[in-house]
Design a protein around this motif. Structure first.
Motif, mmCIF file in Angstrom:
data_model
loop_
_atom_site.group_PDB
_atom_site.id
_atom_site.type_symbol
_atom_site.label_atom_id
_atom_site.label_comp_id
_atom_site.label_asym_id
_atom_site.label_seq_id
_atom_site.Cartn_x
_atom_site.Cartn_y
_atom_site.Cartn_z
ATOM 1 N N LEU A 151 4.927 15.113 13.435
ATOM 2 C CA LEU A 151 5.463 15.744 12.234
ATOM 3 C C LEU A 151 5.219 17.237 12.349
ATOM 4 O O LEU A 151 4.082 17.694 12.399
ATOM 5 N N SER A 168 10.747 12.981 9.704
ATOM 6 C CA SER A 168 10.275 11.961 10.647
ATOM 7 C C SER A 168 11.464 11.442 11.441
ATOM 8 O O SER A 168 12.585 11.384 10.933
ATOM 9 N N GLU A 204 9.817 5.167 12.525
ATOM 10 C CA GLU A 204 8.844 4.523 11.647
ATOM 11 C C GLU A 204 7.481 4.527 12.322
ATOM 12 O O GLU A 204 7.349 4.193 13.499
ATOM 13 N N THR A 241 2.888 5.441 11.400
ATOM 14 C CA THR A 241 1.831 5.698 10.412
ATOM 15 C C THR A 241 1.222 7.058 10.727
ATOM 16 O O THR A 241 1.362 7.579 11.837
ATOM 17 N N MET A 242 0.554 7.624 9.751
ATOM 18 C CA MET A 242 -0.133 8.884 9.960
ATOM 19 C C MET A 242 -1.450 8.854 9.202
ATOM 20 O O MET A 242 -1.659 8.022 8.315
ATOM 21 N N SER A 275 -3.603 10.450 6.463
ATOM 22 C CA SER A 275 -3.529 11.321 5.298
ATOM 23 C C SER A 275 -4.925 11.873 5.056
ATOM 24 O O SER A 275 -5.836 11.138 4.706
ATOM 25 N N THR A 331 10.575 12.492 -1.236
ATOM 26 C CA THR A 331 10.905 11.820 0.018
ATOM 27 C C THR A 331 12.358 11.369 -0.026
ATOM 28 O O THR A 331 12.752 10.617 -0.924
ATOM 29 N N VAL A 381 4.879 5.965 7.435
ATOM 30 C CA VAL A 381 5.907 7.002 7.514
ATOM 31 C C VAL A 381 7.239 6.318 7.793
ATOM 32 O O VAL A 381 7.425 5.730 8.857
ATOM 33 N N PHE A 430 10.711 15.096 3.973
ATOM 34 C CA PHE A 430 9.635 15.231 2.993
ATOM 35 C C PHE A 430 9.562 16.679 2.498
ATOM 36 O O PHE A 430 9.632 17.616 3.297
ATOM 37 N N THR A 461 -1.138 11.908 14.579
ATOM 38 C CA THR A 461 -0.275 12.447 13.530
ATOM 39 C C THR A 461 -1.054 12.489 12.222
ATOM 40 O O THR A 461 -1.611 11.498 11.782
ATOM 41 N N SER A 511 -1.366 14.344 8.065
ATOM 42 C CA SER A 511 -0.679 15.025 6.984
ATOM 43 C C SER A 511 -0.943 16.522 7.084
ATOM 44 O O SER A 511 -1.744 16.970 7.911
#
Length: 237
Positions: A3, A25, A28, A30-31, A33, A44, A66, A72, A224, A226
């Motif tokens: 990202l 993104s 698909e 995950t990140m 946070s 979003t 994600v 975003f 990845t 936030s």
């Protein structure tokens, strides 16, 4: 998945909004946070769907999904700014979603508003302010009141931000440490500059608030995460 965040300050009241950011993104995933002290309004956009939510302060790092092909937009509120009717104290480690109409407007406070974009955030913020839905922080004047006891200051700070002064300092310091490590600084420099006791103390803070240790930051295999940013030259600011 990486990202890449674009961000800028705003020309609106600094007591309301601290920064605006956006990213997209491509798959698909995950990140992580990271913990944060301020509330964020998140917009979003995915194919055929629009989501608008207010995320509260987060006291620890978590894993977040994600969606693919998503855009975003984030509006980071100033510490202590109040987004009515959802004060920070009511959404610590949580969030609230706002209804979105078929025409793509977001409903806040019973009124339909044009959903903001990266380019028109200032107009959106001014309208919310004028409607009494976004209220400036009440921290500055209270912090300067020397007639209040330390305990009274602490209670006021938690009532406004949802977090203790200690928690805010710990989260900000961990985020500053992560930013310094991502910039290529050695962990020893980070420990000395930010006042950690030793490497173990730094590692504990990073795991809790950033979700990763120093070894994984600032490398080609960096996870990845936030949005992390630092605009003040002083460490920890």
């Amino acid at each position: 998945m990486a990202l890449r965040f674009e961000h800028r300050p705003t020309e609106t009241d600094a007591r309301l909004v601290d920064r605006v950011w956006r990213t997209t993104s491509d798959a698909e995933a995950t990140m992580t946070s990271v913990a944060r002290t301020c509330c964020h309004l998140i917009v979003t956009r995915t194919p055929g769907r629009l989501l608008v939510s207010l995320r509260g302060p987060e006291t620890r790092a978590t894993t977040a999904p994600v969606p693919p092909d998503a855009e975003f937009l984030g509006i980071r509120l100033t510490l202590g700014a109040v987004f009515r009717p959802h004060p920070a104290t009511s959404i610590v480690d949580s969030h609230v979603s706002f209804p979105v109409t078929h025409s793509g407007q977001v409903v806040i406070g019973g009124t339909e508003w044009e959903t903001p974009t990266y380019e028109n955030v200032e107009q959106f913020v001014r309208r919310l302010r004028d409607a009494g839905l976004l209220v400036p922080s009440r921290l500055a004047g209270a912090e300067l009141d020397r007639h209040r006891s330390t305990r009274t200051h602490q209670r006021h700070h938690r009532a406004v931000t949802g977090l203790s002064q200690t928690a805010v300092a710990q989260i900000d310091r961990a985020n500053a440490a992560a930013t310094m490590l991502r910039d290529g600084l050695d962990w020893r420099t980070v420990v000395d500059t930010l006042g950690y006791f030793d490497q173990a103390h730094l590692a504990h803070a990073l795991r809790r608030f950033v979700g990763h240790t120093a070894g994984g930051l600032g490398t080609a295999d960096e996870p990845t995460m936030s949005f992390l940013y630092k605009t003040d030259p002083r460490p920890g600011s």
